[in-house]
Design an enzyme around this catalytic site. Structure first.
Site, PDB file in Angstrom:
ATOM      1  N   GLY B 228       3.645   0.644  -1.908  1.00 13.72           N
ATOM      2  CA  GLY B 228       3.449   2.090  -1.966  1.00 13.72           C
ATOM      3  C   GLY B 228       2.614   2.525  -3.158  1.00 13.72           C
ATOM      4  O   GLY B 228       2.294   1.730  -4.053  1.00 13.72           O
ATOM      5  N   HIS B 229       2.284   3.804  -3.208  1.00 10.63           N
ATOM      6  CA  HIS B 229       1.429   4.322  -4.282  1.00 10.63           C
ATOM      7  C   HIS B 229       2.130   4.237  -5.638  1.00 10.63           C
ATOM      8  O   HIS B 229       3.323   4.433  -5.740  1.00 10.63           O
ATOM      9  CB  HIS B 229       0.954   5.761  -4.020  1.00 10.63           C
ATOM     10  CG  HIS B 229       1.981   6.755  -3.594  1.00 10.63           C
ATOM     11  ND1 HIS B 229       1.679   8.068  -3.376  1.00 10.63           N
ATOM     12  CD2 HIS B 229       3.304   6.635  -3.333  1.00 10.63           C
ATOM     13  CE1 HIS B 229       2.758   8.708  -3.001  1.00 10.63           C
ATOM     14  NE2 HIS B 229       3.750   7.870  -2.969  1.00 10.63           N
ATOM     15  N   ASN B 230       1.329   3.919  -6.653  1.00  5.65           N
ATOM     16  CA  ASN B 230       1.795   3.854  -8.045  1.00  5.65           C
ATOM     17  C   ASN B 230       2.797   2.739  -8.316  1.00  5.65           C
ATOM     18  O   ASN B 230       3.424   2.711  -9.378  1.00  5.65           O
ATOM     19  CB  ASN B 230       2.387   5.198  -8.497  1.00  5.65           C
ATOM     20  CG  ASN B 230       1.338   6.295  -8.530  1.00  5.65           C
ATOM     21  OD1 ASN B 230       0.982   6.861  -7.507  1.00  5.65           O
ATOM     22  ND2 ASN B 230       0.807   6.577  -9.704  1.00  5.65           N
TER      23      ASN B 230
END
Lengths: 333, 333, 333
Positions: B228-230
């Site tokens: 996922g993002h980050n």
């Protein structure tokens, strides 16, 4: 055509197509395979409904058959002939290595790439932007949809269907640690997909470290399935979406695996085993068994476990009652 | 070559290749890494078998080594040299933006696309139909297999391997509700893949909302992994197939994650944590812990839980017996 | 701009960008959406921090807003304008069937392929090496990222986003057994993706056997999601990564599904249902319910079950104590 028995209606009615029960019109035939959908019989406009032998209602006109799915297959094949492709023949933008051997009546779509010494069988269709490495062999009457990738030295049988995004022959997950660093063990084996296999979209079938990863004749994989290096899948297996099978595990013939199930590596799974959805298989399974849960156990045991777990609140209450009674008994002594 | 000790056989024997134990011929060396396969020692034709120090049998000729996997790595590197590519150099059908900077001895396959201001390091191989967006940076000696996509502004290190179908830098899953409508939060961060990372096929590595999603140096991801993002993955991690890691979770160094495990978002996972297959991690984990189950708990506790659950039928029986005895006691009073 | 209330700091400060709290500089604004990150307030260099109304500390300068995510969306849209594409217009290497109809101001990237009779709406962007089959319809202002594949006869709405590697319209998993052989039921239905849908990377959305598979208006799918044939997803649903939904299941509107959850086939899931991560849904669910576990049950029941399971060691001890007491009682009688 479907070898069914007509109840009510006229054998003279002209049928123009097959449709879903909610959408079928008065010239279309439809079907109900699952009793959940009998309710739609009340409102359908269909010219006739194909129903299974177990149907006990009196809807007419109905065509009663042993296997509604088979009837649907036959009617789709009849009413919906295959359409011509947008781009027939070998497209001018396809890039085919001069050493590759292309059979007769092959379609190769725009942007497809075929590497050194690869062989493509007669009447095979290769979609747009497919990537085929070197020394691959693809059988006749096979259909490889757009965007599939075959790494080098993969063997694909006849009448195989590979759906878009699927990757055949990517490196197995093999590393060895040396001074705290994961060193890659080069994966120099290959993949063999036997005749009449179908593999869904976005699957990953890893090549063997040495030897072959094998998907046996007539097996059908759904989408997003992970097959580790050196896995052997037998004949006629059904592997539903998002299943993962770790390296070197062997499945027998006619094994059925439900969605999102997983297998540890190096297992032996017997013929005609059924593995329920989301199960996690951690041990060998004898032929004919049905397992579920994680760690997977015989399905009846797993079901019983679930029932017992649901009784836990009641058990705690009974335990409390017993403790209360006994305490009372103690104090009254 | 593998620094092993030869028992039996002649040091003069000429070895031509390495093969699996079932298939090895009399001029090939083979290995057994897992005691499950000792049974094949009885029937193998191999010239010699590499065995681990713990092997206590008397099979000869055998070569005893500390780490059979390392020996296999060395022998594959020796007997199976890398082959030339079907298409060397920059293929004429590749589409390279005039502002892109391509290093020396780079291979760019047919149909590959490289966008504005992107930079490709020396000796890097980019497969056919790879899509590289704009302002990307790819290090030297990296191998990007056919059909990979890099979105804009991704950074890929040196000696990285990205397998087919993998997508780096797709938008993170970020929405905010406004009047009952999910509005997209544009994902304007990027992805950084550090040196010596390998990522399997059909993985999805989302770009950060702001800042970076990071896969740390030397980490190895298997196929169909979701990042996922980050998310930040530390150095030397091993992430097995079909794992999913939700947004903003941070893994330390040398974390090992089994197949089909999942992590909630915004978690802190310490160094050298091990997460078992199919586990669902919902809380932070301190360094060095091994967890399993869903919700994931220390592995020993999880194992004990499973044992207790299997005892439930017996517990219910004991409870019944107690109730019976007590009822009897009551009535006899 | 974000309709927040400024506490401390000067309204005259010039803000040049938005950044993550750990990286923000003295001319950048940042935000904390999750209380886990309040600790970074002590060290941030940001010019100001956007905080939710529930924040009770005294950090300044802060901008207090009802919905920090909405503020972030607004500031990203403001500070990070869209950039021009590397390749604008219809690229000369794209292969567009002469019968296809392309709207105005459309971008079609290098190597993209568009089949017979397909229609592309105005201002739509089609990335490099995208494969669009025949008789497809794609609405206006839609963005199809590189490497996506649409099979024949798919309908994509307006303002839709499809991320790389996603496959729309691959064959559903439909077979019927005949003499021990799995025969393919040709999948002649289609897929309809309604307006304002976003679908992540490497998803598989199968076409219907007959009729349509539907993703309803404004629904958002994360990466690696599996949607079986004839599934209907309502409006405004959120489906997180690696979820699998088996054939013919229907989700209502505003359903939320956590990562790695799975649904059996032929289910009816009501509006505004929430399904927790890793849940396995095996039965219909009424509107508004929250379920978790496998088999999925109401979330509160599932949580209680987990608590009870954790008490099992203690229960066994209590059972033993009771048995001991009773045995003592018996012997003392």
């Amino acid at each position: 055509m479907v070898q069914g028995e007509l109840h009510g209606g006229s054998p003279e009615t002209t049928i123009t197509d097959i449709a879903e029960i909610q959408n079928a019109t008065s010239t279309e035939v439809t079907f109900v395979g699952n009793s959940r959908y009998y309710k739609h019989l009340e409102t359908t406009d269909a010219a006739a409904v194909i129903l299974p032998a177990k149907y006990s209602g009196d809807f007419t006109p109905r065509i009663v058959v042993q296997n509604p799915q088979l009837a649907v297959k036959i009617l789709i094949d009849h009413f919906r002939p295959l359409r011509p492709q947008s781009f027939e023949g070998v497209h001018e933008t396809a890039v085919i290595h001069q050493t590759a051997k292309i059979g007769e009546n092959v379609t190769i779509g725009p942007g497809a790439v075929i590497g050194l010494d690869s062989i493509i069988g007669d009447k095979t269709i290769i979609g747009s932007n497919v990537n085929i490495g070197q020394e691959c062999s693809v059988g006749h009457d096979t259909h490889i949809y757009p965007g599939v990738t075959l790494y080098d030295r993969c063997t694909i049988g006849a009448r195989v269907i590979l759906h878009s995004g699927t990757v055949i022959g990517s490196d197995g997950y093999g590393f060895t640690q040396e001074d705290g660093i994961h060193k890659k063990i080069r994966q120099v084996g290959s993949v063999r997909i036997e005749d009449d296999v179908e593999i869904g979209s976005n699957c990953s079938i890893d090549r063997a470290t040495l030897g072959e990863t094998i998907i046996g004749e007539g097996s059908k994989l759904d989408n997003l399935v992970q097959i580790g290096h050196n896995v052997k899948i037998g004949k006629g297996c059904l592997i539903v979406a998002q299943v993962g099978i770790a390296g070197s595990t062997k499945l027998g013939d006619y094994v059925i695996v439900g969605g999102q199930a997983g297998f540890a590596g190096h297992l032996q799974i017997g013929d005609q085993v059924t593995v329920a959805s989301k199960a996690g298989v951690t041990k060998d399974i004898d032929a004919g068994q049905t397992v579920s849960g994680f760690p997977a156990i015989p399905h009846n045991d797993d079901r019983r476990q679930i029932v017992y777990i649901r009784q836990l609140p009641e058990m705690v209450q009974r335990l409390k009652d017993l403790e209360g009674k006994l305490a009372q008994g103690d104090s009254s002594e």
